[in-house]
Design an enzyme around this catalytic site. Structure first.
Site, mmCIF file in Angstrom:
data_model
loop_
_atom_site.group_PDB
_atom_site.id
_atom_site.type_symbol
_atom_site.label_atom_id
_atom_site.label_comp_id
_atom_site.label_asym_id
_atom_site.label_seq_id
_atom_site.Cartn_x
_atom_site.Cartn_y
_atom_site.Cartn_z
ATOM 1 N N SER B 328 0.570 0.284 6.602
ATOM 2 C CA SER B 328 1.797 -0.516 6.456
ATOM 3 C C SER B 328 2.733 -0.398 7.644
ATOM 4 C CB SER B 328 2.538 -0.093 5.189
ATOM 5 O OG SER B 328 1.715 -0.359 4.081
ATOM 6 N N ASP B 367 -1.941 -5.218 -4.500
ATOM 7 C CA ASP B 367 -0.733 -4.619 -3.938
ATOM 8 C C ASP B 367 -0.705 -3.168 -4.381
ATOM 9 O OD1 ASP B 367 2.117 -5.821 -2.777
ATOM 10 O OD2 ASP B 367 2.303 -3.890 -3.833
ATOM 11 N N HIS B 373 6.158 -7.231 -7.049
ATOM 12 C CA HIS B 373 7.553 -7.022 -6.691
ATOM 13 C C HIS B 373 8.450 -8.177 -7.136
ATOM 14 C CE1 HIS B 373 6.389 -3.665 -3.948
ATOM 15 N NE2 HIS B 373 5.267 -4.398 -3.861
#
Lengths: 373, 626
Positions: B328, B367, B373
């Site tokens: 990430s 995810d 989210h």
């Protein structure tokens, strides 16, 4: 006019004076030239060792005494003593083999009382030509075949004794001194040519009886680079010293090969390499010229001698002296195998100086004892 | 009878016979004498030059004097690579008659290990100048030195030599940054001037020591000496003094380096800290390290095989050569790429489910947050590290813009200027995949690259340098270790050495991205919110690198997994965010959660910006007045 006459008388008187004390001024002059030059080279070769020079001068002085004493001795006495001397020295040679002392596997010396040592083979170099000359002194020349064989036997016997010590260098020189006398006596050319033709066979036989170290020397001579750190080292380094001297040399005490110890035995057998390095080809030429002066005088004395004994002895001794010089320079410069032969009158060392000076004593005696004609 | 016979003899004729023979002999003598003169002429005139050269080769020897090696300092003047005088027992083989006797004699005086003796015998066989000594035992203790000295006079060819040896006072934490010197090998000699290295004990092998070898070495001195036949020096002919190697001042901060190394704890990992204002490397840590001093005098076989065989790979420079998925931590760069190429905007909103599908029935790319989210924008995708956002973004972009944009930040190429052997990592492209796999690039490949996984591989040095470019709002410096060499600033060739500005279509995006990365810490949902409460502002991004790919429906459960397969934990950050003085990349191999590298980074910031080091690091403080 009268002055000129006076001078001629004086010259004559002087010549008579030298005759009276049995000194050959030409011979001794060229000897001093050689010896003096040699001391310079020795000083450099010994690493400027003054003590060594002193000892060498002492030896020359002793040699000069022997020379002058022998010069007083008329040749006829020498002739009479010749056979006895020959037998005596031959017996001593046998004694050396039985009781001799020495080093490195060789027996060359007879011990004398007081720790002195005595090398009979050295004296044989003089006694051998005396013997041959004596043999021919009351025989008609040229020699017959039977006489030749007899003389060869006289030569070979002591030579074998010396070779057995073993001392190849000296035995060859003794043989050569006898053969020279034979040659001067008129040995037929066909014998000489025949012997030359037989030389390869003789060489082969010699090879068979040679010691390993002697064979090694010959092999190394043929190819010094085969053993650059061992027995080839000496000859490689001496050639380097000679070659790097060039025409004019590097200068006295300036030879790097000699001064930095690359040159082995630089003050004894290999001393000519020091001369060649520091004085170049010019120095070597002068040295050889000085030798030729001595030899020319010796051969002149021989040619002018009164009888066969004197002629053969003087000639043979002179030629043997030449062989010394030739073999030494030849071996150091790499055209002959390394045999332990010093450079006469220049190399540092004892016994040979005395015998060589004795040789010149005999020559002077022959020259100065001639009956006035 | 005999008398009568004599009367018939022709004395004149006999005399003439002998005289003729004397003349023949004289000719013979002249001939032989001429032979001698001819021989002398040949040697002294024709072959003069050959023998003159031989005589000079005999007597003249070139002795090389190695120069003292330049020292290596950290940014505060602390010596990281020092020269120390040692005494070594050396042997001149030419002066030794019998090595067996020598060994026996020496063993009575000091301990000579079999290893030392074998090394000595090996070196005996190598190329060597005659009369050059070989080290038998190095670094004698004072007692050994004293004991040997007493007996030296009777040990031909043995001597004690004083030498300068390299010493690394701070050992393993610095091994991968500073590198080490080692004994010169035959293959080393082929790359350098053999003559200059004659007599030198070692050569720079790795790290700074390797890269700056030439400058650190200096110039060897020469002495032309005259030696005698036994190799003893008789006089000096010419001399040229050695020129000492140049001292090297690094950007490296020794305390920061050691602190970062210690903060990695028992984990394997790497930390790279860079000054964004110039690209200077403040810390370059690869853990585990090793004691570089072992290599200086020739490492023993046992020590070497232990290092080689360790599963932790202590000799492997993870910071330069370790290939990791950036995970990430790539997201800020991906977002900037999306913005610049018009595939993303700050205002556009996206509904983040727990997974992403390229086709309605296709594979589900998960995810990290299974519940998703919800509605998010670009800033929030950074704060919460929303994987699905980047899946779709990468899929929209395709690999080509990703490749060209990321390569501006140093990915996919060698980045560090003055260390050798850094890996280029892998920044995949269409062409690369075709060449490597003979297959086209699939959208799925882009999706994986979107979150820094899949084919993408980067080294810590690359990620750190990219982070540094982010910190300085697009000014990219190639990372560098050394600031000054001697008294001069270190300069690099222009093609790689300079800096360049990464110009975005909208330059305001830099500041906006920094703001997003600040919120990674400050936002209540930020992935690094544990770093709150600092008196300065940190910008950062977390990352969790998969060591292996989970099956679609598999749950990642660290409890059940072998530690070897735990995720790598990554963090990039810089501070103070408004005017960054330090940017850091940290990776804990199999560290699981990214909290570990994040905590480490914060501690490094505290230390570097506010001098908050634990007290026991004071010994690494250095002296700025130096």
């Amino acid at each position: 006019m009268s002055e000129n006459l006076y001078r001629r008388v004086l010259v004559f008187a002087n010549a008579r004076l030298w005759q009276l004390v049995h000194i050959d001024i030409l011979l001794i002059g060229s000897l001093f030239l050689l010896i003096g030059g040699g001391l310079f080279v020795l000083y450099s070769a010994s690493g400027q060792n003054a003590a060594m020079i002193e000892r060498q001068i002492f030896r020359f002085t002793a040699g000069l005494m022997v020379c002058l004493v022998l010069a007083q001795l008329p040749p006829k006495y020498m002739r009479r003593a010749s056979p006895a001397l020959y037998i005596f020295i031959s017996l001593l040679l046998i004694g050396v083999l039985l009781f001799g002392v020495g080093a490195k596997g060789a027996q060359r010396w007879l011990p004398l009382p007081g720790g002195l040592r005595f090398q009979p083979s050295e004296i044989m170099k003089i006694v051998m030509p005396m013997m041959v000359a004596w043999y021919f002194s009351d025989r008609a020349l040229p020699p017959s075949f039977k006489q030749i064989v007899t003389v060869l036997i006289l030569i070979v016997a002591p030579v074998l004794l010396i070779a057995k010590q073993p001392d190849l260098g000296t035995s060859l020189l003794v043989a050569v001194s006898g053969i020279f006398a034979l040659f001067l006596a008129g040995l037929g050319w066909r014998y000489i040519l025949g012997a030359a033709a037989l030389a390869p066979i003789a060489g082969f036989s010699l090879w068979q009886v040679m010691h390993d170290y002697q064979k090694q020397r010959v092999l190394t001579f043929l190819n010094p680079e085969s053993d650059p750190l061992g027995s080839g080292w000496n000859i490689i380094q001496s050639k380097t010293a000679i070659g790097s001297g060039g025409i004019y040399g590097k200068g006295w005490l300036e030879g790097t090969q000699a001064q930095l110890d690359f040159l082995p035995e630089s003050h004894t057998d290999f001393i000519i390499a020091v001369l060649a390095e520091e004085f170049g080809m010019l120095g070597c030429g002068l040295l050889i010229l000085a030798y030729l002066l001595v030899i020319a005088r010796g051969l002149y004395i021989s040619a002018m001698a009164e009888d066969n004994y004197a002629r053969l002895l003087a000639g043979s001794l002179t030629l043997t002296f030449f062989v010394y010089m030739f073999v030494n320079i030849g071996m150091v410069s790499g055209i002959l195998p390394v045999v332990g032969v010093p450079l006469p009158l220049v190399s540092y060392g004892g016994t040979s100086i005395i015998t060589i000076m004795a040789t010149f004593g005999i020559l002077m005696s022959i020259q100065t004892h001639k009956r006035a004609r | 009878m005999s008398r009568q016979h004599q009367q018939f003899r022709n004395y004149r004729q006999e005399q003439r016979l002998t005289q003729n023979r004397v003349i023949a002999a004289a000719i013979f003598v002249l001939l032989l004498a001429s032979t001698l003169m001819a021989r002398l002429f040949y040697l002294q005139v024709i072959e003069y030059e050959l023998y003159q050269t031989k005589a000079d080769d005999n007597r003249v020897m070139l002795v090389t004097e190695p120069p003292p090696r330049g020292l290596i300092y950290d940014r505060h003047g602390l010596v990281l690579a020092d020269n120390r005088p040692i005494h070594s027992l050396t042997v001149t083989p030419e002066r030794v008659d019998n090595f067996v006797d020598l060994k026996e004699e020496l063993s009575k005086i000091i301990d000579i290990s079999d290893n030392e003796w074998e090394n000595f015998e090996d070196r005996l066989k190598e190329y060597r100048r005659p009369y050059q000594s070989i080290t038998l035992k190095s670094q004698l203790t004072d007692e050994e030195w004293a004991r040997v000295s007493v007996d030296l006079y009777r040990l031909d060819g043995v001597q004690v030599e004083a030498q300068l040896t390299r010493y690394y006072p701070y050992g393993e934490a610095f091994a991968h940054a500073v590198g080490y010197v080692g004994r010169i090998t035959a293959s080393d000699l082929e790359k350098v001037d053999k003559q200059a290295y004659q007599g030198a004990l070692f050569i720079g092998k790795t790290g700074i020591e390797g890269y700056y070898e030439k400058a650190l070495f200096g110039e060897a001195g020469f002495r032309k000496v005259e030696v005698n036949a036994r190799g003893r020096i008789m006089s000096q002919l010419e001399q040229q003094s050695p020129i000492p190697g140049k001292d090297l001042h690094l950007y490296l901060d020794a305390r920061l380096q050691q602190y970062a190394y210690d903060l990695l704890g028992d984990y394997k990992g790497a930390v790279v800290a860079i000054d964004p204002k110039n690209g200077g490397v403040l810390a370059l840590v690869s853990k585990p390290g090793f004691d570089p001093n072992l290599f200086v005098r020739g490492i023993s076989v046992a020590d070497y095989s232990e290092l080689r065989q360790s599963k932790k790979l202590p000799l492997f420079n993870r910071a330069l050569r370790g290939g990791y998925p950036p995970a990430s931590t790539i997201k800020p760069f991906m977002a900037l790429a999306g913005l610049d190429y018009g595939f993303a905007s700050w205002t556009e909103r996206y509904f983040a489910k727990g997974y992403y599908q390229i086709n309605p029935d296709g594979r589900r790319y998960r995810d990290w947050k299974r519940s998703g989210h919800g509605w998010i924008d670009l800033e929030r995708s950074i704060i919460e590290s929303v994987d699905t956002y980047y899946y779709q973004l990468a899929n929209k972009m395709g690999i080509t813009p990703i490749h060209s944009f990321l390569s501006l930040f140093g990915f996919g190429r060698s980045t560090i200027l003055d260390l050798n052997g850094d890996s280029t990592g892998l920044l995949p492209s269409n062409e690369w995949k075709k060449a490597k796999y003979k297959e086209p690039w699939y959208p799925g490949d882009s999706v994986n690259v979107g979150i820094g996984q899949g084919f993408m591989v980067a080294t810590p040095m690359q990620i750190a340098s990219a982070t540094s470019a982010l910190a300085s709002r697009g000014r990219y410096f190639y990372p560098r270790m050394a600031e000054t060499l001697g008294d001069q600033p270190v300069e690099f060739e222009d093609d790689l050495g300079g800096e360049h500005d990464i110009i975005l279509k909208d330059q305001r995006n830099w500041e906006k991205m920094v703001k997003a990365m600040r919120k990674v810490i400050t936002d209540s949902l930020g992935t690094a919110r544990r770093l709150q409460g600092t008196e300065y502002v940190i910008a950062g991004k977390t990352g969790t690198g998969q060591v292996f790919s989970l099956q679609e429906d598999e749950e990642y459960d660290s409890e059940k997994l072998d530690k070897r397969l735990h995720d790598h934990a990554l963090f990039i950050g810089f501070a103070p965010a408004e005017d960054p003085k330090i940017s850091v990349f940290a990776i804990f191999e199999n560290g699981g959660s990214s909290s570990k590298p994040a905590d480490l980074t914060k501690k490094l910031f505290d230390a570097y910006l506010y001098d908050k080091y634990p007290a026991h690091y004071d010994y690494l403080k250095g002296n700025d007045n130096e």
